[in-house]
Design a protein around this motif. Structure first.
Motif, PDB file in Angstrom:
ATOM      1  N   GLY A  84       0.802  -1.234   0.000  1.00  0.00           N
ATOM      2  CA  GLY A  84       0.000   0.000   0.000  1.00  0.00           C
ATOM      3  C   GLY A  84       0.828   1.274   0.000  1.00  0.00           C
ATOM      4  O   GLY A  84       0.308   2.345   0.278  1.00  0.00           O
ATOM      5  N   TYR A  85       2.100   1.168  -0.345  1.00  0.00           N
ATOM      6  CA  TYR A  85       2.999   2.335  -0.314  1.00  0.00           C
ATOM      7  C   TYR A  85       2.432   3.524  -1.103  1.00  0.00           C
ATOM      8  O   TYR A  85       2.521   4.662  -0.683  1.00  0.00           O
ATOM      9  CB  TYR A  85       4.371   1.947  -0.878  1.00  0.00           C
ATOM     10  CG  TYR A  85       5.414   3.039  -0.798  1.00  0.00           C
ATOM     11  CD1 TYR A  85       6.244   3.154   0.307  1.00  0.00           C
ATOM     12  CD2 TYR A  85       5.547   3.986  -1.824  1.00  0.00           C
ATOM     13  CE1 TYR A  85       7.189   4.172   0.399  1.00  0.00           C
ATOM     14  CE2 TYR A  85       6.485   4.998  -1.743  1.00  0.00           C
ATOM     15  CZ  TYR A  85       7.304   5.084  -0.627  1.00  0.00           C
ATOM     16  OH  TYR A  85       8.224   6.095  -0.556  1.00  0.00           O
ATOM     17  N   PHE A  86       1.847   3.235  -2.258  1.00  0.00           N
ATOM     18  CA  PHE A  86       1.369   4.325  -3.131  1.00  0.00           C
ATOM     19  C   PHE A  86      -0.111   4.639  -2.923  1.00  0.00           C
ATOM     20  O   PHE A  86      -0.650   5.541  -3.550  1.00  0.00           O
ATOM     21  CB  PHE A  86       1.590   3.944  -4.604  1.00  0.00           C
ATOM     22  CG  PHE A  86       3.031   3.773  -4.969  1.00  0.00           C
ATOM     23  CD1 PHE A  86       3.844   4.873  -5.177  1.00  0.00           C
ATOM     24  CD2 PHE A  86       3.589   2.507  -5.111  1.00  0.00           C
ATOM     25  CE1 PHE A  86       5.190   4.725  -5.520  1.00  0.00           C
ATOM     26  CE2 PHE A  86       4.928   2.342  -5.455  1.00  0.00           C
ATOM     27  CZ  PHE A  86       5.725   3.454  -5.657  1.00  0.00           C
ATOM     28  N   LYS A  87      -0.740   3.856  -2.053  1.00  0.00           N
ATOM     29  CA  LYS A  87      -2.203   3.836  -2.021  1.00  0.00           C
ATOM     30  C   LYS A  87      -2.856   5.205  -1.827  1.00  0.00           C
ATOM     31  O   LYS A  87      -3.715   5.604  -2.599  1.00  0.00           O
ATOM     32  CB  LYS A  87      -2.679   2.871  -0.934  1.00  0.00           C
ATOM     33  CG  LYS A  87      -4.141   2.547  -1.049  1.00  0.00           C
ATOM     34  CD  LYS A  87      -4.508   1.296  -0.298  1.00  0.00           C
ATOM     35  CE  LYS A  87      -5.945   0.942  -0.564  1.00  0.00           C
ATOM     36  NZ  LYS A  87      -6.822   1.165   0.553  1.00  0.00           N
ATOM     37  N   ASN A  88      -2.471   5.915  -0.796  1.00  0.00           N
ATOM     38  CA  ASN A  88      -3.150   7.196  -0.566  1.00  0.00           C
ATOM     39  C   ASN A  88      -2.322   8.394  -0.985  1.00  0.00           C
ATOM     40  O   ASN A  88      -2.619   9.529  -0.636  1.00  0.00           O
ATOM     41  CB  ASN A  88      -3.534   7.310   0.909  1.00  0.00           C
ATOM     42  CG  ASN A  88      -4.534   6.226   1.275  1.00  0.00           C
ATOM     43  OD1 ASN A  88      -5.492   5.994   0.554  1.00  0.00           O
ATOM     44  ND2 ASN A  88      -4.269   5.524   2.375  1.00  0.00           N
ATOM     45  N   THR A  89      -1.280   8.126  -1.753  1.00  0.00           N
ATOM     46  CA  THR A  89      -0.364   9.213  -2.108  1.00  0.00           C
ATOM     47  C   THR A  89      -0.234   9.384  -3.617  1.00  0.00           C
ATOM     48  O   THR A  89       0.593  10.148  -4.083  1.00  0.00           O
ATOM     49  CB  THR A  89       1.035   8.930  -1.532  1.00  0.00           C
ATOM     50  OG1 THR A  89       1.443   7.629  -1.971  1.00  0.00           O
ATOM     51  CG2 THR A  89       1.024   8.957  -0.018  1.00  0.00           C
ATOM     52  N   SER A  90      -1.030   8.631  -4.382  1.00  0.00           N
ATOM     53  CA  SER A  90      -0.932   8.774  -5.833  1.00  0.00           C
ATOM     54  C   SER A  90      -2.333   8.902  -6.417  1.00  0.00           C
ATOM     55  O   SER A  90      -3.291   8.392  -5.855  1.00  0.00           O
ATOM     56  CB  SER A  90      -0.222   7.555  -6.426  1.00  0.00           C
ATOM     57  OG  SER A  90      -0.994   6.404  -6.213  1.00  0.00           O
ATOM     58  N   GLU A  91      -2.419   9.620  -7.527  1.00  0.00           N
ATOM     59  CA  GLU A  91      -3.718   9.912  -8.141  1.00  0.00           C
ATOM     60  C   GLU A  91      -3.589   9.917  -9.657  1.00  0.00           C
ATOM     61  O   GLU A  91      -2.552  10.323 -10.173  1.00  0.00           O
ATOM     62  CB  GLU A  91      -4.180  11.337  -7.742  1.00  0.00           C
ATOM     63  CG  GLU A  91      -3.859  11.687  -6.350  1.00  0.00           C
ATOM     64  CD  GLU A  91      -4.121  13.134  -5.949  1.00  0.00           C
ATOM     65  OE1 GLU A  91      -4.012  14.053  -6.779  1.00  0.00           O
ATOM     66  OE2 GLU A  91      -4.428  13.304  -4.762  1.00  0.00           O
ATOM     67  N   VAL A  92      -4.651   9.499 -10.337  1.00  0.00           N
ATOM     68  CA  VAL A  92      -4.705   9.712 -11.782  1.00  0.00           C
ATOM     69  C   VAL A  92      -5.092  11.181 -11.944  1.00  0.00           C
ATOM     70  O   VAL A  92      -6.243  11.552 -11.844  1.00  0.00           O
ATOM     71  CB  VAL A  92      -5.741   8.792 -12.462  1.00  0.00           C
ATOM     72  CG1 VAL A  92      -5.752   9.029 -13.965  1.00  0.00           C
ATOM     73  CG2 VAL A  92      -5.438   7.335 -12.156  1.00  0.00           C
ATOM     74  N   GLN A  93      -4.075  12.015 -12.147  1.00  0.00           N
ATOM     75  CA  GLN A  93      -4.275  13.458 -12.009  1.00  0.00           C
ATOM     76  C   GLN A  93      -4.643  14.153 -13.306  1.00  0.00           C
ATOM     77  O   GLN A  93      -5.419  15.078 -13.341  1.00  0.00           O
ATOM     78  CB  GLN A  93      -2.965  14.077 -11.498  1.00  0.00           C
ATOM     79  CG  GLN A  93      -3.090  14.781 -10.189  1.00  0.00           C
ATOM     80  CD  GLN A  93      -1.722  15.091  -9.599  1.00  0.00           C
ATOM     81  OE1 GLN A  93      -0.782  15.461 -10.310  1.00  0.00           O
ATOM     82  NE2 GLN A  93      -1.613  14.947  -8.305  1.00  0.00           N
ATOM     83  N   LEU A  94      -4.047  13.690 -14.406  1.00  0.00           N
ATOM     84  CA  LEU A  94      -4.215  14.404 -15.673  1.00  0.00           C
ATOM     85  C   LEU A  94      -4.449  13.445 -16.813  1.00  0.00           C
ATOM     86  O   LEU A  94      -3.851  12.358 -16.853  1.00  0.00           O
ATOM     87  CB  LEU A  94      -2.936  15.160 -16.024  1.00  0.00           C
ATOM     88  CG  LEU A  94      -2.630  16.495 -15.397  1.00  0.00           C
ATOM     89  CD1 LEU A  94      -1.329  17.013 -16.009  1.00  0.00           C
ATOM     90  CD2 LEU A  94      -3.742  17.502 -15.662  1.00  0.00           C
ATOM     91  N   LEU A  95      -5.311  13.865 -17.722  1.00  0.00           N
ATOM     92  CA  LEU A  95      -5.473  13.142 -18.984  1.00  0.00           C
ATOM     93  C   LEU A  95      -4.946  14.051 -20.083  1.00  0.00           C
ATOM     94  O   LEU A  95      -5.200  15.261 -20.078  1.00  0.00           O
ATOM     95  CB  LEU A  95      -6.948  12.808 -19.210  1.00  0.00           C
ATOM     96  CG  LEU A  95      -7.305  12.161 -20.563  1.00  0.00           C
ATOM     97  CD1 LEU A  95      -8.432  11.146 -20.382  1.00  0.00           C
ATOM     98  CD2 LEU A  95      -7.736  13.211 -21.585  1.00  0.00           C
TER      99      LEU A  95
END
Ligand code: AKG
Ligand code: FE2
Length: 331
Positions: free
Chosen positions: A177-188
């Motif tokens: 879960g390292y990336f779980k709450n710290t990464s987002e699909v931010q831009l298309l």
């Protein structure tokens, strides 16, 4: 993909290429006969074992891999390509370019500029995607299906990218879960590259590194994407149902350079139109990005100084010419 070629006389009736689209000789695509790379891993996500190792190998050796059997219904992918194709066809010759998002929104550009000041052989649509519920209604509303179709696509990309980041984390030995709450699909960022009479003189996108954690690209079986390997440009193969995934600068930092962010570009074709949908999975804006603690020790000291992702984006214009407007829209 079959594209009808009656869209825009400015692109399709060009028999010679306007001067301001031709970069200096040293920046032109050399050697367009580069090989198609058959060694970048095409990873079958439905396989029970071995996928983590393959993903890691692709990320270390090439900075690129493809995934198939990802479980995303084909209809969602085809709908997304079609609705974007319609969007690009609807932009007339006189459509305003560089529509700056007011709060949130989108940016449409035709023939935007490469760093050396020449025009790129593409049209581009960019918009924020996070959090999804808060931005959907600010995207293009023509075609009328745009928001619904692209939101459905992005829900799938969120799931797929979390799955891939989790596997990368496992491969690197990071905690679950390292990336779980710290990464987002931010831009298309979607690109429409029309055919060009002389691909040796133009570029769809100039060579660059991605500033993401990972980028997930759907290219619907079209070609033109190339990355550099041992000083040579290599074509990424075109498999219709695959996603191309590449490692961005932020993951190179977090992995303390165990994974590589690799320079890539898009070349044009005399006969084929390329339509691509790139989605950038980025750290949350307030994250401090630095090498993961478990990957730093006496033998392998940290190779990077940590910085807040928002500052990085601001300082490097990481979202392109309209970075400030996009950042503003995201906050
Ligand atoms: O696949 C493409 O068309 C290029 C996408 C890309 O490299 C980018 O948008 O950063
Ligand atoms: Fe890129």
């Amino acid at each position: 993909m079959e594209m009808k070629e009656d869209k825009d006389a400015r692109w399709f009736e060009l028999e010679c290429i306007p001067k301001d689209y031709i970069p200096l000789e040293e920046n032109r695509p050399q050697n367009l006969d580069s090989p198609v790379c058959d060694s970048i891993p095409v990873i079958d996500l439905a396989k029970p074992n071995g996928t983590v190792e393959e993903i890691l190998k692709g990320s270390q050796e090439f900075g690129f891999f493809q995934v198939i059997n990802h479980g995303i219904p084909e209809k969602i992918l085809i709908d997304a390509l079609n609705v974007l194709k319609e969007f690009f066809y609807m932009q007339g010759k006189d459509a305003p370019t560089g529509t700056i998002p007011d709060k949130k929104g989108y940016i449409y550009n035709r023939s935007d500029f490469a760093r050396d000041g020449t025009h790129l052989w593409r049209e581009n649509l960019k918009h924020p995607c996070h959090p999804l519920e808060k931005c959907t209604h600010l995207w293009p509303d023509t075609p009328t299906r745009y928001q619904e179709v692209i939101a459905a696509y992005l829900v799938e990309i969120q799931k797929l990218s979390s799955r891939i980041l989790e596997m990368i984390g496992e491969g690197l030995g990071l905690e679950q879960g390292y990336f779980k709450n710290t990464s987002e699909v931010q831009l298309l960022s979607s690109n429409f590259y029309p055919p060009c009479v002389d691909p040796s003189l133009t570029l769809g996108i100039s060579p660059h590194f991605d500033t993401s954690l990972i980028s997930v690209v759907y290219q619907g079986g079209s070609t033109g994407l190339q990355f550099i390997k041992d000083g040579e440009w290599i074509n990424v193969g075109a498999s219709p149902n695959a996603f191309v995934v590449n490692i961005g600068n932020q993951l190179e930092i977090i992995s303390n350079r165990k994974l590589k962010s690799v320079r890539h570009r898009v070349v044009t074709s005399t006969h084929a139109t390329r339509l691509s949908i790139a989605t950038f999975v980025n750290p949350s804006l307030d994250c401090i990005v630095e090498p993961a603690k478990v990957l730093v020790n006496e033998l392998e000291p940290s190779l990077y100084v940590g910085s807040q992702y928002k500052d990085y984006v601001q300082c490097t214009n990481a979202f392109g010419a309209y970075t400030a407007a996009i950042l503003n829209a995201m906050q």
